[in-house]
Scaffold this motif. Structure first.
Motif, PDB file in Angstrom:
ATOM      1  N   ASP A 108      -2.985   5.803 -12.018  1.00 33.68           N
ATOM      2  CA  ASP A 108      -2.935   6.309 -10.649  1.00 33.68           C
ATOM      3  C   ASP A 108      -3.766   5.444  -9.709  1.00 33.68           C
ATOM      4  N   THR A 109      -4.297   4.374 -10.208  1.00 36.51           N
ATOM      5  CA  THR A 109      -5.137   3.490  -9.416  1.00 36.51           C
ATOM      6  C   THR A 109      -4.358   2.937  -8.222  1.00 36.51           C
ATOM      7  N   PRO A 110      -4.822   3.180  -7.004  1.00 36.78           N
ATOM      8  CA  PRO A 110      -4.102   2.667  -5.837  1.00 36.78           C
ATOM      9  C   PRO A 110      -4.248   1.147  -5.702  1.00 36.78           C
ATOM     10  N   ILE A 111      -3.107   0.475  -5.600  1.00 34.36           N
ATOM     11  CA  ILE A 111      -3.064  -0.985  -5.494  1.00 34.36           C
ATOM     12  C   ILE A 111      -2.426  -1.362  -4.170  1.00 34.36           C
ATOM     13  N   LEU A 112      -3.045  -2.309  -3.474  1.00 32.33           N
ATOM     14  CA  LEU A 112      -2.497  -2.848  -2.228  1.00 32.33           C
ATOM     15  C   LEU A 112      -2.065  -4.284  -2.483  1.00 32.33           C
ATOM     16  N   PHE A 113      -0.798  -4.581  -2.200  1.00 39.08           N
ATOM     17  CA  PHE A 113      -0.262  -5.928  -2.376  1.00 39.08           C
ATOM     18  C   PHE A 113      -0.056  -6.570  -1.013  1.00 39.08           C
ATOM     19  N   VAL A 114      -0.538  -7.827  -0.860  1.00 36.81           N
ATOM     20  CA  VAL A 114      -0.483  -8.522   0.424  1.00 36.81           C
ATOM     21  C   VAL A 114       0.172  -9.885   0.227  1.00 36.81           C
ATOM     22  N   ASP A 115       1.304 -10.101   0.906  1.00 36.78           N
ATOM     23  CA  ASP A 115       2.011 -11.378   0.822  1.00 36.78           C
ATOM     24  C   ASP A 115       2.988 -11.442   1.987  1.00 36.78           C
ATOM     25  N   ASP A 116       3.182 -12.624   2.556  1.00 37.56           N
ATOM     26  CA  ASP A 116       4.087 -12.774   3.690  1.00 37.56           C
ATOM     27  C   ASP A 116       5.542 -12.983   3.269  1.00 37.56           C
ATOM     28  N   ASP A 117       5.813 -13.109   1.978  1.00 35.83           N
ATOM     29  CA  ASP A 117       7.158 -13.388   1.469  1.00 35.83           C
ATOM     30  C   ASP A 117       7.855 -12.094   1.043  1.00 35.83           C
TER      31      ASP A 117
END
Length: 159
Positions: free
Chosen positions: A24-33
């Motif tokens: 349940d660990t909240p993950i934030l993904f950051v990418d311009d593609d």
């Protein structure tokens, strides 16, 4: 103080301390593609994943939600991944683990990211098995930190 994140994790098997399933660990993904966003959504379909396209969007969401892991590309227009890493570490220190991702084969990128506080480094194209392994190790490390924090807090609490 307390936990670095609030929800638990499901372990696979009773004796397997290295496998984590559907955390349940909240993950934030950051990418311009946008293509890599679709890949990540497919690879991490059973995870609590939120995706954004810029460092500025990531910082705004970090203020609103308790993300524990950020996965960010290093090469993005505007705020690049190194600047995002620096801002996250300055604001959240080790409460937020940052995993950097890049197509670059420049050793300076790896060293710079790790020196800047990244907890891990992945090369594109991403391999699902490697991504999952890195996330599992990060989640387990956070779990150990939580256990240690709880032990220290209980030890220092007067009876």
């Amino acid at each position: 103080m307390g936990k670095l994140w609030q929800k638990g994790q499901e372990m696979i098997g009773k004796g397997d301390q290295n496998a984590v399933q559907n955390p349940d660990t909240p993950i934030l993904f950051v990418d311009d593609d946008p293509i890599i966003h679709r890949v990540m959504a497919k690879y991490l379909k059973d995870w609590d994943l939120t995706s954004v396209f810029s460092g500025r969007e990531a910082l705004a969401l970090l203020e609103k939600r308790n993300f524990v892991i950020v996965i960010t590309d290093l090469k993005m227009p505007g705020m690049d991944g190194m600047e995002l890493l620096h801002r996250i570490k300055t604001t959240y220190n080790n409460r937020v683990q940052v995993i950097v991702v890049t197509v670059s084969d420049d050793m300076d990128d790896l060293v710079g990211a790790l020196d800047g506080g990244a907890s891990d480094f992945l090369l594109k194209p991403l391999k699902k098995e490697v991504l999952i392994e890195v996330l599992q190790h990060t989640v387990l490390r956070i779990g150990r930190w939580n256990q240690s924090l709880n032990l220290l807090m209980n030890k220092n609490t007067p009876l």
